[in-house]
Design a protein around this motif. Structure first.
Motif, PDB file in Angstrom:
ATOM      1  N   PRO A 209       2.581   2.519 -12.215  1.00  0.00           N
ATOM      2  CA  PRO A 209       1.403   3.012 -11.485  1.00  0.00           C
ATOM      3  C   PRO A 209       0.128   2.216 -11.764  1.00  0.00           C
ATOM      4  CG  PRO A 209       2.607   4.841 -12.423  1.00  0.00           C
ATOM      5  CD  PRO A 209       3.229   3.589 -12.960  1.00  0.00           C
ATOM      6  N   GLU A 210      -0.011   1.672 -12.972  1.00  0.00           N
ATOM      7  CA  GLU A 210      -1.196   0.868 -13.282  1.00  0.00           C
ATOM      8  C   GLU A 210      -1.218  -0.415 -12.449  1.00  0.00           C
ATOM      9  OE1 GLU A 210      -1.424   0.162 -17.443  1.00  0.00           O
ATOM     10  OE2 GLU A 210      -1.386   2.300 -17.930  1.00  0.00           O
TER      11      GLU A 210
ATOM     12  N   THR B 120       0.796  -1.221   0.000  1.00  0.00           N
ATOM     13  CA  THR B 120       0.000   0.000   0.000  1.00  0.00           C
ATOM     14  C   THR B 120       0.833   1.278   0.000  1.00  0.00           C
ATOM     15  OG1 THR B 120      -0.134  -0.069   2.407  1.00  0.00           O
ATOM     16  CG2 THR B 120      -1.940  -1.099   1.167  1.00  0.00           C
TER      17      THR B 120
ATOM     18  N   GLN C  23      -2.228   0.498  -8.925  1.00  0.00           N
ATOM     19  CA  GLN C  23      -3.671   0.722  -8.804  1.00  0.00           C
ATOM     20  C   GLN C  23      -4.446  -0.591  -8.806  1.00  0.00           C
ATOM     21  OE1 GLN C  23      -4.096   3.188  -7.375  1.00  0.00           O
ATOM     22  NE2 GLN C  23      -4.988   4.776  -8.641  1.00  0.00           N
ATOM     23  N   LYS C  24      -4.009  -1.547  -9.615  1.00  0.00           N
ATOM     24  CA  LYS C  24      -4.674  -2.853  -9.636  1.00  0.00           C
ATOM     25  C   LYS C  24      -4.539  -3.557  -8.288  1.00  0.00           C
ATOM     26  CE  LYS C  24      -4.310  -3.811 -14.557  1.00  0.00           C
ATOM     27  NZ  LYS C  24      -3.727  -4.690 -15.588  1.00  0.00           N
TER      28      LYS C  24
ATOM     29  N   GLN D 232      -4.129  -2.057  -5.394  1.00  0.00           N
ATOM     30  CA  GLN D 232      -4.975  -1.343  -4.435  1.00  0.00           C
ATOM     31  C   GLN D 232      -6.431  -1.749  -4.579  1.00  0.00           C
ATOM     32  OE1 GLN D 232      -3.189   0.286  -2.102  1.00  0.00           O
ATOM     33  NE2 GLN D 232      -1.628  -0.536  -3.461  1.00  0.00           N
ATOM     34  N   ALA D 233      -6.885  -1.887  -5.817  1.00  0.00           N
ATOM     35  CA  ALA D 233      -8.274  -2.297  -6.055  1.00  0.00           C
ATOM     36  C   ALA D 233      -8.518  -3.708  -5.528  1.00  0.00           C
ATOM     37  CB  ALA D 233      -8.593  -2.223  -7.545  1.00  0.00           C
TER      38      ALA D 233
ATOM     39  N   LYS E 141       5.074   8.125  -6.091  1.00  0.00           N
ATOM     40  CA  LYS E 141       4.223   9.131  -5.455  1.00  0.00           C
ATOM     41  C   LYS E 141       4.690   9.376  -4.017  1.00  0.00           C
ATOM     42  CE  LYS E 141       1.038   9.156  -8.749  1.00  0.00           C
ATOM     43  NZ  LYS E 141       0.645  10.296  -9.490  1.00  0.00           N
TER      44      LYS E 141
ATOM     45  N   PRO F 110       2.602   4.186  -1.607  1.00  0.00           N
ATOM     46  CA  PRO F 110       2.645   4.816  -2.936  1.00  0.00           C
ATOM     47  C   PRO F 110       4.052   5.253  -3.349  1.00  0.00           C
ATOM     48  CG  PRO F 110       1.745   6.336  -1.341  1.00  0.00           C
ATOM     49  CD  PRO F 110       1.913   5.018  -0.633  1.00  0.00           C
TER      50      PRO F 110
END
Length: 72
Positions: A31-32, A6, A35-36, A38-39, A13, A8
């Motif tokens: 980054p993609e 988790t 994000q995956k 995190q989802a 970031k 960033p």
């Protein structure tokens, strides 16, 4: 392990309180992909509560008791 997934910082970031900013450092992961992940984490841990996570029911419900107070 959860802190690694988790953070960033690995996606390039920086977090300040609740805001995310682009960092000047080189990112380690795309980054993609971040994000995956995190989802997926959001879906896995917050999708229905204990009823969904404990799909087999309380297997030891009538077997384990608190020694101090006697409750299950």
């Amino acid at each position: 392990m959860h802190a690694l997934l988790t953070n960033p910082l690995y996606a390039g970031k920086l977090r300040h309180k609740t805001d995310l900013y682009d960092g000047e450092h080189e990112r380690i992961i795309d980054p993609e992909v971040f994000q995956k992940v995190q989802a997926r984490l959001q879906h896995n841990c917050r999708s229905g509560g204990t009823e969904v996570r404990n799909r087999y029911g309380s297997l030891l419900k009538r077997l384990l008791y608190c020694k101090a107070c006697g409750t299950r």
